[in-house]
Design an enzyme around this catalytic site. Sequence first.
Site, PDB file in Angstrom:
ATOM      1  N   HIS A  62       3.872  -0.780   7.956  1.00 56.95           N
ATOM      2  CA  HIS A  62       4.419  -0.378   6.658  1.00 56.95           C
ATOM      3  C   HIS A  62       5.507  -1.361   6.241  1.00 56.95           C
ATOM      4  O   HIS A  62       6.288  -1.830   7.079  1.00 56.95           O
ATOM      5  CB  HIS A  62       4.977   1.033   6.740  1.00 56.95           C
ATOM      6  CG  HIS A  62       5.383   1.592   5.415  1.00 56.95           C
ATOM      7  ND1 HIS A  62       4.557   1.589   4.311  1.00 56.95           N
ATOM      8  CD2 HIS A  62       6.557   2.161   4.997  1.00 56.95           C
ATOM      9  CE1 HIS A  62       5.176   2.133   3.293  1.00 56.95           C
ATOM     10  NE2 HIS A  62       6.395   2.482   3.671  1.00 56.95           N
ATOM     11  N   HIS A  74       9.890   0.915  -1.256  1.00 60.75           N
ATOM     12  CA  HIS A  74       8.586   0.738  -0.606  1.00 60.75           C
ATOM     13  C   HIS A  74       7.523   1.534  -1.349  1.00 60.75           C
ATOM     14  O   HIS A  74       7.804   2.573  -1.944  1.00 60.75           O
ATOM     15  CB  HIS A  74       8.651   1.152   0.867  1.00 60.75           C
ATOM     16  CG  HIS A  74       9.081   2.561   1.112  1.00 60.75           C
ATOM     17  ND1 HIS A  74       8.382   3.438   1.900  1.00 60.75           N
ATOM     18  CD2 HIS A  74      10.161   3.263   0.673  1.00 60.75           C
ATOM     19  CE1 HIS A  74       8.994   4.609   1.940  1.00 60.75           C
ATOM     20  NE2 HIS A  74      10.079   4.527   1.195  1.00 60.75           N
ATOM     21  N   CYS A 163       1.100  -1.129   0.326  1.00 67.83           N
ATOM     22  CA  CYS A 163       2.509  -1.490   0.461  1.00 67.83           C
ATOM     23  C   CYS A 163       2.696  -2.974   0.739  1.00 67.83           C
ATOM     24  O   CYS A 163       3.717  -3.565   0.353  1.00 67.83           O
ATOM     25  CB  CYS A 163       3.157  -0.664   1.574  1.00 67.83           C
ATOM     26  SG  CYS A 163       2.425  -0.895   3.214  1.00 67.83           S
TER      27      CYS A 163
END
Length: 232
Positions: A62, A74, A163
């Site tokens: 991530h 994010h 992401c």
Amino acid sequence: MLDSLALLLEKAFLLAHFDIFSVLPCGEKKETQAHDEVETERLLQKLQRGDLLEVPRTLFIHFGIYLGDGKVAHLIPDILPALTGDASRVQRVVSNTRLLLGVLNKRAAVRVDSLQDFAYGSPVLLNSMDGAVGTRPLAGEEVALRAEKLIGSIPYSLLWNNCEHFVTYCRYGTAISLQTDKFCEFLKSILRDQRSMLVATLLGVCFIIYLGLSPCTALPTFLILFTLWMAG
């Protein structure tokens, strides 16, 4: 219906995304929390506005952009903004159930969370993509401003708008995903493997035998086999 589906998904993925604090004794919880706070403080001293952060997850990595003051922008899948306009509920840390339902519904949001919530107990890597992308990063302030302009709900795609696309666009000016590239190369290797053709043929024959030889079953099967044969 939605609650039932959420409960099933939460149970199915509990082992892959469990919260370590829920299984630790009280004393160990406090020690772990204290350790995380110390590590967070050490990291905050190194970070600069516009830095690219990444944290390992069970099945993926991530990514986020550091905005300063302990905040990280994010992109994360989230179903809740589509169900309610209550900002206080939406702003809570995204649970695994919300994340999974967001992936299934292709809904996500670029949101701002604390560094600790973003890391979620995982170690944080700093600017590790700078040498892998092949493009020099933009100035830190420009990177942060790009991230801030994108805050809010956006469409989501697990492969084409995730992401990693978000952070590479902000930091390098081009939206790419090395994880997606690796996954596509993996799929190509499977298609090139002749054993895949044999397995597909066997499954296709069983499918036709089970459902009967009719245009609606045979034609799709033959098309899939032909595509695999041409790709191999």
